[in-house]
Design a protein around this motif. Structure first.
Motif, PDB file in Angstrom:
ATOM      1  N   GLU A   1      -6.846  -0.299  -1.881  1.00  0.00           N
ATOM      2  CA  GLU A   1      -7.124   1.139  -1.915  1.00  0.00           C
ATOM      3  C   GLU A   1      -8.100   1.513  -3.044  1.00  0.00           C
ATOM      4  O   GLU A   1      -7.702   2.043  -4.090  1.00  0.00           O
ATOM      5  CB  GLU A   1      -5.794   1.909  -2.021  1.00  0.00           C
ATOM      6  CG  GLU A   1      -4.862   1.572  -0.862  1.00  0.00           C
ATOM      7  CD  GLU A   1      -3.517   2.283  -0.906  1.00  0.00           C
ATOM      8  OE1 GLU A   1      -3.414   3.363  -0.301  1.00  0.00           O
ATOM      9  OE2 GLU A   1      -2.598   1.761  -1.549  1.00  0.00           O
TER      10      GLU A   1
ATOM     11  N   ALA B   1      -8.508   3.207   1.172  1.00  0.00           N
ATOM     12  CA  ALA B   1      -7.139   3.677   0.941  1.00  0.00           C
ATOM     13  C   ALA B   1      -6.475   4.108   2.245  1.00  0.00           C
ATOM     14  O   ALA B   1      -5.249   4.048   2.360  1.00  0.00           O
ATOM     15  CB  ALA B   1      -7.144   4.849  -0.039  1.00  0.00           C
ATOM     16  N   SER B   2      -7.277   4.511   3.220  1.00  0.00           N
ATOM     17  CA  SER B   2      -6.759   4.923   4.526  1.00  0.00           C
ATOM     18  C   SER B   2      -5.701   3.934   5.004  1.00  0.00           C
ATOM     19  O   SER B   2      -5.976   2.748   5.177  1.00  0.00           O
ATOM     20  CB  SER B   2      -7.921   4.954   5.521  1.00  0.00           C
ATOM     21  OG  SER B   2      -7.419   5.057   6.835  1.00  0.00           O
ATOM     22  N   ASP B   3      -4.479   4.421   5.246  1.00  0.00           N
ATOM     23  CA  ASP B   3      -3.372   3.525   5.598  1.00  0.00           C
ATOM     24  C   ASP B   3      -3.718   2.640   6.786  1.00  0.00           C
ATOM     25  O   ASP B   3      -3.429   1.448   6.799  1.00  0.00           O
ATOM     26  CB  ASP B   3      -2.127   4.338   5.986  1.00  0.00           C
ATOM     27  CG  ASP B   3      -1.669   5.257   4.875  1.00  0.00           C
ATOM     28  OD1 ASP B   3      -2.138   5.105   3.732  1.00  0.00           O
ATOM     29  OD2 ASP B   3      -0.852   6.154   5.164  1.00  0.00           O
TER      30      ASP B   3
ATOM     31  N   GLN C   1       0.858  -1.188   0.000  1.00  0.00           N
ATOM     32  CA  GLN C   1       0.000   0.000   0.000  1.00  0.00           C
ATOM     33  C   GLN C   1       0.887   1.229   0.000  1.00  0.00           C
ATOM     34  O   GLN C   1       2.092   1.156   0.267  1.00  0.00           O
ATOM     35  CB  GLN C   1      -1.006   0.019   1.161  1.00  0.00           C
ATOM     36  CG  GLN C   1      -0.482   0.426   2.515  1.00  0.00           C
ATOM     37  CD  GLN C   1      -1.575   1.009   3.415  1.00  0.00           C
ATOM     38  OE1 GLN C   1      -2.389   1.837   3.000  1.00  0.00           O
ATOM     39  NE2 GLN C   1      -1.584   0.595   4.682  1.00  0.00           N
ATOM     40  N   CYS C   2       0.269   2.365  -0.346  1.00  0.00           N
ATOM     41  CA  CYS C   2       0.998   3.625  -0.296  1.00  0.00           C
ATOM     42  C   CYS C   2       0.248   4.595   0.597  1.00  0.00           C
ATOM     43  O   CYS C   2      -0.951   4.460   0.818  1.00  0.00           O
ATOM     44  CB  CYS C   2       1.188   4.202  -1.695  1.00  0.00           C
ATOM     45  SG  CYS C   2      -0.331   4.476  -2.620  1.00  0.00           S
TER      46      CYS C   2
HETATM   47 CA   LIG Z   1      -2.964   3.907   1.905  1.00  0.00          CA
END
Ligand SMILES: [Ca+2]
Ligand SMILES: [Ca+2]
Ligand SMILES: [Ca+2]
Ligand SMILES: [Ca+2]
Ligand SMILES: [Ca+2]
Lengths: 507, 507
Positions: free
Chosen positions: B305, B401-403, B271-272
């Motif tokens: 994400e 997408a929230s880490d 993930q980013c």
């Molecule tokens: Ca993320």
């Protein structure tokens, strides 16, 4: 009639609550013989009820029986059809304004005065606020070191508490309902237990910026109060920056001292969790008596839990001091009705398996017991979740019923002590304010003798009156607020995570 | 043309990314002179674009300019109108199936084989699962004691990790979307790092009962594995019960040993977070290259994400191996569109202020950079949030997408390592699996020299190729998975809270 075996709350009731397990065949009254084994805290019919007839407890209809039900029958969640929720339009208001509140047995307490002359602190805590969950790992490592290396040098400071939360980024920050979590985090900054010392750790790229968090206190946004991790060169520099700022704040907190204050400077929150059918007979009415006494002494008391007042909202509207307060009450109920509806559920989603095992058949019965904690005082204000009170007296703070979500909402409203009523038992606690536990049954106190602070069981068995128990609760609140007593959860450090209410989406 | 000053990704692009701050007046190419100061990582037009004309990066339309824009102009979030999201109906699928994946530089790693012959463990951890947030306080006190008193006697066990979460009660447990958090908690029980040792602490009255949590493994519901706090007499008894069960589990975990395993037993998550405009140029494509190499070696890779693939979903559909996989992809996108719409927002709510400062003007640009992490492999499966994979190869796991929410979802899917790409920097970490950090720019590595594990900046500056950097990332994944290397976040114990995704309401 053998009234040692059951409790009937209102003279209109056609069911009573078993004080202990009642074996099948037990004679309870002329013509009332238990037709089943009735578990402790469960309901038994005192007269026959015809199919579709109302089951009445607390003088209100809990629901309608699905079939003809003879006297002596066990009534549980399977027996009842839920009534439609009370209408919110044009509720009667102001027609039940109590004036006969109990005489307070104390008029002062020892608290930490607030700089803004608002509600006073009950503890002296260094809070490390955060803009976003991303910084939690670094903040926790720093807090461990502050506890071990710094805190012992500041004997007047009770604790260091990280205000870690799941919010701040990866969320729809402009969603209409994002105002709820943002308000909670803003108002937590102002909590009187934190002594006006502001310390914020942010990341640097998050949606909830420090500017946004401090929108109503922009003067606090300066290097004395704010650490942005992305501006620091490496991990050790971050930790050193946090420790160094903590030292500055601890120096100032160390100088705080308690003073004798009027009860008007005390803000108390009430909630219940893990309730049973005795909660509405013993623990909640005792808390309600204490609440009335606090209000009579000029104090301010919050009660909450929307899905647990929804079915009794018309009773609360009658206690509202003005139409605008009653309108706000209806508005909060409507908001929550819609929130649940969007999620495909309704208020009937509230009761837990534990509630049902504890004899609470449905949300109407749970609500009537839950409302008992509000005592009889007039309702002077209604707050949205995590809002700060403007008035003094009894206030309805419209939060979720979820213990772990209601707690942080009331904390954001500024409570100095929370009184928590339970029938089944939960070790719930808040890191930033003491939580005092009051149980509904003797058996609960026997089981969790070193977790439950006060046992209201003797009210259920008739050994103590609600007035006697409520006065004990009032005195205990004053002792705990004044720092002369610590509830068990505080002694053991039993703290739940700070679960901020976020009704908006995650992105 | 002075290509040392900017990066152009695709030959169709009419904008490039500034490698460093470009002062106004700098000549970039014949007829292209910077008309503004262009911040590092921001976009500059390489040719004139007429009003409503497309801004093209990665060969796709990021948006449309609001007014006539000469060459050399700075393009930022204020310049662009967002295009409509790509349609989900009848997407082309299977027409872009790569077969030329990079040759793997390793074929084995050292892991802990799973009893069920599934993906293997990368660490040896005692997990203490919980049914409900209510027990967190007690569990945390017990975990502190286990760490201090027991763990030192079990040198082969890496850690004890409480699976604390905000779910379990005070929620609408029968809401349609409650399946998401419940699935996450069920699948966390099966995580290969926990060695098949099940330890659950419940309260006793919660909605998420132990029976429900163990619905797919009912044989585990016994006194060897489950502690119910309400069944214990007092606080000390609870703590003793937890310590005693922990000792039993630690004995068994202590006997686990790593074995040489094929890469088919490795599950890696990507993930980013805190991305910038270089993320899609350096860090994410390097991770994508490593992902391709893992897949070529028989490994399995999750990328996630939803809001960051929504605008490039048609590109992913072309890589789906079957219509049913492409249909599942569309289904997950539709679910998320609706989820956001109910909350009054859309995918444009994703980018953060940090993304924008980092040159990512909108969600289309962010998405194109985000998708780069998936490399080129065919997509063999699509998972709902927190589902466990059934296939091997590249898998799309549709999480927020929230880490901090994506992390626990991928953890529930069973990842042994997460590779985390960042441009702005975040100290994010998971307690139960190592998180390896890869940054997009040299400046980020200089700033957080002791937090960032690998610097992909040299790809942006042309000093290293994506293949070289991707091979380094692949090797580092194998080292970390095999326990021969620890990422910084693991060394420091930087762990985020386990923020379980709950799209259903709170009651
Ligand atoms: Ca993320
Ligand atoms: Ca309650
Ligand atoms: Ca509650
Ligand atoms: Ca991302
Ligand atoms: Ca660790």
């Amino acid at each position: 009639m053998d009234e040692s075996k059951y409790v009937k709350v209102n003279k209109r009731d056609n069911v009573a609550i078993a004080l202990n397990d009642i074996p099948k065949g037990t004679q309870l009254a002329p013509g009332v013989i238990a037709r089943h084994d009735i578990p402790q805290a469960h309901k038994i019919t005192l007269e026959p009820i015809a199919e579709n007839g109302a089951v009445i407890r607390y003088g209100v209809t809990l629901g309608y029986v699905k079939r003809d039900t003879p006297a002596g029958s066990w009534i549980n969640e399977d027996s009842l059809v839920l009534p439609v929720p009370p209408a919110l339009d044009e509720m009667e208001w102001g027609c039940d304004i109590a004036t006969d509140l109990p005489e307070p047995v104390a008029s002062t307490w020892e608290g930490y005065p607030a700089a803004d002359d608002g509600f006073a602190g009950t503890r002296n805590i260094l809070a490390i606020h955060t803009t976003v969950q991303c910084v939690t790992g670094v903040v926790n490592v720093a807090v461990d070191r502050i506890r071990r290396e710094l805190l012992p040098s500041y004997p007047h400071v009770d604790d260091v508490v990280p205000i870690n939360h799941a919010y701040g980024c990866g969320v729809a920050i402009n969603a209409p309902e994002a105002k709820v979590p943002i308000r909670a985090l803003r108002n937590l900054l102002r909590h009187p237990n934190f002594g006006g010392q502001t310390m914020i750790v942010g990341l640097g790229c998050e949606k909830l910026t420090v500017e946004m968090l401090l929108a109503d206190q922009p003067e606090l946004n300066c290097a004395d109060n704010v650490i942005i991790l992305q501006e620091h060169r490496g991990f050790e520099a971050m930790i050193e920056a946090i420790l160094s700022m903590a030292r500055q704040k601890l120096e100032r907190l160390e100088r705080r001292r308690r003073e004798s204050l009027p009860i008007s400077k005390l803000l108390v929150g009430l909630q219940c969790g893990g309730s049973d059918a005795f909660s509405g007979v013993s623990a909640n009415p005792s808390a309600g008596y204490a609440a009335d006494m606090l209000v009579a002494a000029g104090g301010t008391v919050l009660f909450s839990e929307v899905t647990e007042v929804r079915d009794g909202v018309y009773l609360l509207a009658r206690r509202c001091v003005s139409k605008s307060v009653a309108d706000r009450l209806a508005e909060e109920m409507r908001w929550y009705d819609t929130y649940l509806e969007l999620g495909g559920v309704d208020r009937s989603a509230n009761p837990t398996p534990g509630n049902k095992k504890g004899g609470l058949s449905n949300i109407v019965e749970k609500a009537m017991g839950s409302i008992a904690k509000s005592g009889t005082s007039p309702i002077v204000e209604v707050l949205s979740p995590a809002e700060r009170p403007r008035e003094h007296g009894l206030i309805y703070a419209a939060t979720p019923a979820s213990d772990i979500v209601c707690g942080p909402c009331q904390l954001a409203s500024g409570i100095g002590v929370q009184v928590f009523m339970t029938g089944r038992g939960t070790p719930y606690g808040l890191a930033a304010a003491p939580v005092l536990k009051l149980c509904s049954r003797n058996e609960m106190k026997e089981q969790w003798f070193d977790i439950i602070d006060i046992n209201a069981g003797p009210v259920a068995t008739g050994e103590k009156t609600i007035a006697e128990m409520g006065t004990m609760v009032f005195r205990k609140i004053i002792e705990v607020a004044s720092g002369r007593d610590q509830p068990y959860s505080e002694r053991y450090g039993l703290h739940n995570d700070l679960c901020i209410f976020n009704p908006a989406p995650i992105t």
